[in-house]
Design a protein around this motif. Structure first.
Motif, PDB file in Angstrom:
ATOM      1  N   TYR A 155       0.846  -1.197   0.000  1.00 36.20           N
ATOM      2  CA  TYR A 155       0.000   0.000   0.000  1.00 36.20           C
ATOM      3  C   TYR A 155       0.885   1.252   0.000  1.00 36.20           C
ATOM      4  CZ  TYR A 155      -3.478  -3.448   1.331  1.00 36.20           C
ATOM      5  OH  TYR A 155      -4.300  -4.554   1.357  1.00 36.20           O
ATOM      6  N   LEU A 156       0.884   1.973  -1.128  1.00 34.49           N
ATOM      7  CA  LEU A 156       1.707   3.165  -1.303  1.00 34.49           C
ATOM      8  C   LEU A 156       0.849   4.388  -1.641  1.00 34.49           C
ATOM      9  CD1 LEU A 156       4.533   1.498  -3.419  1.00 34.49           C
ATOM     10  CD2 LEU A 156       4.810   2.392  -1.111  1.00 34.49           C
ATOM     11  N   GLY A 157      -0.415   4.338  -1.296  1.00 34.54           N
ATOM     12  CA  GLY A 157      -1.322   5.431  -1.616  1.00 34.54           C
ATOM     13  C   GLY A 157      -1.097   6.662  -0.753  1.00 34.54           C
TER      14      GLY A 157
ATOM     15  N   ASP B 286      -1.153  -0.781  -4.390  1.00 31.88           N
ATOM     16  CA  ASP B 286      -1.935   0.447  -4.257  1.00 31.88           C
ATOM     17  C   ASP B 286      -1.021   1.651  -4.449  1.00 31.88           C
ATOM     18  OD1 ASP B 286      -3.549   2.542  -3.622  1.00 31.88           O
ATOM     19  OD2 ASP B 286      -3.861   1.992  -1.527  1.00 31.88           O
ATOM     20  N   LEU B 287      -1.212   2.369  -5.572  1.00 35.45           N
ATOM     21  CA  LEU B 287      -0.484   3.605  -5.851  1.00 35.45           C
ATOM     22  C   LEU B 287      -1.459   4.766  -6.016  1.00 35.45           C
ATOM     23  CD1 LEU B 287       2.189   2.280  -8.362  1.00 35.45           C
ATOM     24  CD2 LEU B 287       2.689   3.396  -6.194  1.00 35.45           C
ATOM     25  N   SER B 288      -2.590   4.684  -5.344  1.00 36.27           N
ATOM     26  CA  SER B 288      -3.647   5.674  -5.520  1.00 36.27           C
ATOM     27  C   SER B 288      -3.332   6.976  -4.777  1.00 36.27           C
ATOM     28  CB  SER B 288      -4.979   5.112  -5.010  1.00 36.27           C
ATOM     29  OG  SER B 288      -4.925   4.874  -3.614  1.00 36.27           O
ATOM     30  N   ARG B 289      -3.951   8.063  -5.269  1.00 35.59           N
ATOM     31  CA  ARG B 289      -3.900   9.377  -4.611  1.00 35.59           C
ATOM     32  C   ARG B 289      -2.484   9.875  -4.365  1.00 35.59           C
ATOM     33  NH1 ARG B 289      -9.094  10.525  -3.229  1.00 35.59           N
ATOM     34  NH2 ARG B 289     -10.503   8.744  -3.162  1.00 35.59           N
TER      35      ARG B 289
ATOM     36  N   LEU C  85      -4.454   2.798  -9.346  1.00 37.63           N
ATOM     37  CA  LEU C  85      -3.795   4.056  -9.711  1.00 37.63           C
ATOM     38  C   LEU C  85      -4.784   5.216  -9.682  1.00 37.63           C
ATOM     39  CD1 LEU C  85      -1.675   2.725 -12.703  1.00 37.63           C
ATOM     40  CD2 LEU C  85      -0.737   3.700 -10.611  1.00 37.63           C
ATOM     41  N   SER C  86      -5.873   5.050  -8.959  1.00 37.29           N
ATOM     42  CA  SER C  86      -6.921   6.070  -8.940  1.00 37.29           C
ATOM     43  C   SER C  86      -6.408   7.368  -8.307  1.00 37.29           C
ATOM     44  CB  SER C  86      -8.138   5.561  -8.165  1.00 37.29           C
ATOM     45  OG  SER C  86      -7.797   5.198  -6.841  1.00 37.29           O
ATOM     46  N   HIS C  87      -6.844   8.497  -8.886  1.00 36.82           N
ATOM     47  CA  HIS C  87      -6.513   9.838  -8.398  1.00 36.82           C
ATOM     48  C   HIS C  87      -5.006  10.122  -8.433  1.00 36.82           C
ATOM     49  CE1 HIS C  87     -10.613  10.603  -6.935  1.00 36.82           C
ATOM     50  NE2 HIS C  87     -10.626   9.326  -6.639  1.00 36.82           N
ATOM     51  N   THR C  88      -4.270   9.377  -9.245  1.00 35.85           N
ATOM     52  CA  THR C  88      -2.848   9.643  -9.460  1.00 35.85           C
ATOM     53  C   THR C  88      -2.675  10.172 -10.877  1.00 35.85           C
ATOM     54  OG1 THR C  88      -2.106   7.948  -7.898  1.00 35.85           O
ATOM     55  CG2 THR C  88      -0.555   8.608  -9.607  1.00 35.85           C
ATOM     56  N   LYS C  89      -1.977  11.289 -11.033  1.00 36.63           N
ATOM     57  CA  LYS C  89      -1.852  11.949 -12.326  1.00 36.63           C
ATOM     58  C   LYS C  89      -1.083  11.071 -13.315  1.00 36.63           C
ATOM     59  CE  LYS C  89      -2.013  15.453 -15.218  1.00 36.63           C
ATOM     60  NZ  LYS C  89      -3.261  15.845 -15.873  1.00 36.63           N
TER      61      LYS C  89
ATOM     62  N   ILE D 128      -8.199   3.198 -12.473  1.00 37.29           N
ATOM     63  CA  ILE D 128      -7.477   4.380 -12.959  1.00 37.29           C
ATOM     64  C   ILE D 128      -8.432   5.574 -12.979  1.00 37.29           C
ATOM     65  CG2 ILE D 128      -5.662   3.243 -14.289  1.00 37.29           C
ATOM     66  CD1 ILE D 128      -7.414   3.413 -16.737  1.00 37.29           C
ATOM     67  N   CYS D 129      -9.396   5.592 -12.084  1.00 44.13           N
ATOM     68  CA  CYS D 129     -10.371   6.680 -12.059  1.00 44.13           C
ATOM     69  C   CYS D 129      -9.699   8.002 -11.674  1.00 44.13           C
ATOM     70  CB  CYS D 129     -11.511   6.356 -11.094  1.00 44.13           C
ATOM     71  SG  CYS D 129     -11.057   6.289  -9.358  1.00 44.13           S
TER      72      CYS D 129
END
Length: 741
Positions: free
Chosen positions: A189-191, A213-216, A248-252, A273-274
């Motif tokens: 988990y890396l969000g 997890d690479l989100s946010r 990858l959600s919320h990650t540019k 990827i949202c």
């Protein structure tokens, strides 16, 4: 929408578990720390300087002398750490390293430091005490990419570590081999970090990793602008051969990041990827995977290529595609395994029956906030497994018998927010839902037992569980007229959510208060209805025969008057032009007749007149200055046009609203056609769309070259040069044809 790990809460503290004895205080009462206790977890979240405390707790384990006492869970969340400390050399009573027994570890909410390539970290932790020492030569730190935050992982082998929580730790870079030594890791988990760079070998060795997890991750540059995720390697996730889920959600992201998604293996099933900023997906990008769950919400236009999802028709089960600009459902044709389809906040205005017929296993279809109108044939009943249908805030304006029949087998229905006209079918639908609430029990969505990292099923089950029971003032006989009610219940009901427009009374009312169909038929007085029908028929005949002509004359009175004036003037012109001609050498009173509306008077007097009269030595005829007092406006217009060498029309949208200006434009066109003179100049003060142009203006614009007044001051000198050239050319031209009068 990815599951959060179940062993810690949202801020990194360990969750209570029956089989785990948690210790947060080194002073453990004897009655609570007997040899029979199994101490499996240390929750030091929120502890400042937790290393000495952890060392004391490990010594406490040693004194219990129980082979079953091992540490499986450790939380150092929110401890104000700037790096992962060197704590994994602690030994328990059996001589096992802490790194040998840990299975779940959280560092949530710390502020880890980054490191430039020139810096060197020279301190490490001595496992025999709560002190730090310089590392030995050949330390593994340098091989991990020179990140201070990861220095505590150097040269450590975690034999049993399954899940590592590094959320919200201000991590910016994943260095080389940073997770090497974690061969058993299944979830990372890396969000909520600031990760913007991933080294080529960052994930080497994580062969058993299933969820990443690479989100946010929201990194910004020195100017505060968002930074895109970058990597030294195009296929950076290719080493993760066991990867099942990627968030990858919320990650540019940019189109260059699509390479990360190419080549994911057959074990890969879940992708989010949202809100990532991607505007398209490559065709067949997922055809090497077994994709089951996909969240692409918030990326407008991402499905511009209709074949982006080809190759996963037989595996895809859950799709969240909210607010992506979708206009139809064609993309999902033949997705026979699809169970949840979230298409809210799109531009869908039509449901193709041939598409929904292929969605045989669909349980949830969410079409809230689209543009769907009422329908009058079979649509949703083609999907035999459909359990929840959401149609809130669409363009449905009437409830029909066909619509009710089409949704009979749906278990949960949402229709509020539509501008519905009151009719008895709307009331019947309401009563049917109420009857089903009383007489039928419908369960929740069936959640797959396999590892689904997405919360899609839980999301809609929560909606079902939280729905409000309907309220209807109804005695035991009021439902007798509802013979077939189907299964559906209203999942979006509130006491004021279902309203309709009573057209006859021009007011809104609750659907619950509308008369139902069978009750309405019982209360009808057919003799009175027949008499009323005759009266209505008479009124219908009167309206087209009498009222419509009167209304037409009133509505178009100005146009009729203009037409009359035009016809009268055309007749006058035809008489005038029969006998009078102008021979070569005729002297004109004016060089140019300027036609403009009163709203553009300021531009003519302040800009046009000084240039043409002062700079070009051109005499202009203006109606407010040169019309002869005592003559009619019509006579002045014809006379002044005839006594002017050329005509200039100052065109604007306000010009087109003036009947006299349009009249002058008509005469100018007549001058072109009847006298075959070409001395007409069109000046457009603004762009005139085709839909606003009358036929006369459109003809002039397609047959004559015109000039447009520029908004940019730097271009206006060119405008005046072109206009001056035109006017001087017309002034010096000899008369060759007959004049207007």
């Amino acid at each position: 929408m990815t599951d959060v790990q179940d062993w810690v809460d949202e801020i990194g503290s360990l969750k209570p578990m029956k089989e785990v004895k948690q210790h947060t205080d080194p002073s453990c009462p004897k009655e609570k720390c007997s040899n029979e206790d199994i101490i499996h977890s240390f929750d030091l979240s929120g502890t400042t300087n937790p290393v000495p405390t952890l060392h004391t707790l490990v010594n406490e384990i040693q004194r219990t002398s129980s082979p079953s006492n091992t540490v499986k869970y450790l939380s150092l969340a929110r401890c104000q750490l700037t790096r992962i400390p060197h704590i994994f050399g602690f030994r328990d009573s059996e001589g096992r390293w802490l790194s040998d027994t840990l299975e779940y570890m959280s560092f949530y909410g710390n502020s880890f430091l980054g490191m430039s390539s020139d810096d060197q970290y020279t301190m490490t932790f001595n496992a025999t005490g709560a002190t730090e020492m310089k590392p030995e030569e050949g330390s593994y730190i340098g091989e991990m990419g020179g990140n201070i935050w990861s220095s505590g992982l150097a040269s450590v082998k975690f034999n049993k570590l399954k899940e590592l929580d590094l959320r919200a730790c201000s991590i910016q870079t994943l260095g080389e081999n940073v997770f090497q030594g974690m061969e058993s890791l299944t979830a990372l988990y890396l969000g909520e970090n600031e990760i913007n760079h991933i080294a080529a070998t960052a994930f080497v060795g994580l062969n058993n990793l299933m969820h990443l997890d690479l989100s946010r991750n929201k990194a910004v540059d020195g100017d505060g602008k968002p930074k895109n995720l970058a990597s030294d390697r195009y296929f950076v996730f290719q080493d993760l051969t066991g990867l099942v889920s990627l968030d990858l959600s919320h990650t540019k992201l940019t189109q260059r990041n699509l390479g990360m998604l190419v080549g994911l293996g057959k074990k890969f099933k879940n992708l989010s990827i949202c809100e990532s900023g991607l505007d398209s997906l490559l065709p067949n990008i997922f055809n090497t995977t077994s994709l089951e769950v996909l969240d692409i919400s918030g990326n407008n236009g991402i499905m511009i290529y209709g074949d982006s999802l080809r190759g996963v028709e037989k595996t895809l089960k859950v799709v969240f595609a909210r607010d992506i600009g979708l206009q139809d459902m064609e993309t999902f044709r033949d997705f026979k395994k699809l169970e949840i389809l979230q298409l809210a906040h799109n531009e869908i205005s039509f449901i193709d029956a041939s598409v929904v017929q292929t969605l045989k296993k669909l349980q949830v279809l969410d079409l809230n906030n689209n543009r769907l109108p009422a329908w009058f044939d079979k649509r949703f009943s083609y999907m035999p497994k459909l359990k929840l249908l959401a149609l809130r805030n669409n363009n449905i304006n009437i409830i029909s018998e066909e619509m009710i029949e089409d949704v009979l087998n749906v278990h949960y229905l949402a229709l509020s927010g539509n501008f519905i006209v009151c009719n008895c079918h709307a009331k019947d639908l309401f009563k049917m839902a109420y009857k089903n609430q009383v007489t039928r029990h419908s369960g929740l969505l069936k959640v797959p037992t396999t590892g689904m990292y997405h919360l899609g099923y839980a999301f809609y089950n929560n909606i079902i569980e939280d729905r409000m029971d309907m309220i209807l003032n109804c005695d035991k006989h009021c439902l007798e007229d509802i013979e077939v009610s189907g299964y559906f219940k209203l999942v979006d009901y509130t006491p004021t959510s279902y309203t309709c427009l009573m057209v006859s009374e021009s007011r809104s009312m609750l659907v619950a208060n509308v008369t139902s169909c069978k009750r309405a038929s019982r209360e009808v007085d057919y003799d009175a209805e027949l008499a009323n029908g005759r009266l209505v028929l008479l009124l219908i005949l009167i309206i087209p025969c009498v009222l419509l002509p009167v209304a037409g004359i009133y509505m178009f009175r100005r146009h009729l008057r203009y037409c009359f004036i035009t016809m009268r003037n055309s007749a006058m012109l035809s008489i005038i032009t029969k006998n009078e001609t102008i021979v070569e050498g005729t002297v004109f009173n004016y060089d140019v007749f300027v036609s403009y509306c009163n709203e553009d008077r300021g531009w003519v007097l302040e800009h046009l007149l000084p240039h043409i009269e002062a700079e070009c030595s051109v005499s202009a005829c203006l109606h407010e200055r040169d019309f002869q007092v005592g003559l009619s406006i019509l006579e002045n217009i014809v006379s002044c046009m005839d006594r002017s060498r050329s005509i200039m029309l100052i065109i604007s949208q306000r010009f087109l609203l003036s009947h006299w200006c349009q009249f002058e434009m008509h005469l100018a066109q007549h001058r072109l056609l009847e006298t075959r003179r070409e001395d007409l100049t069109l000046v457009l003060l603004e762009d005139i769309p085709r839909r606003l142009r009358p036929n006369t203006l459109h003809y002039l614009m397609v047959t004559k070259t015109y000039i447009v007044w520029p908004k940019d001051e730097g271009e206006r000198s060119l405008f005046w040069r072109r206009l001056k050239k035109t006017l001087i050319s017309q002034k010096t031209k000899q008369v060759e044809n007959v004049s207007l009068a």
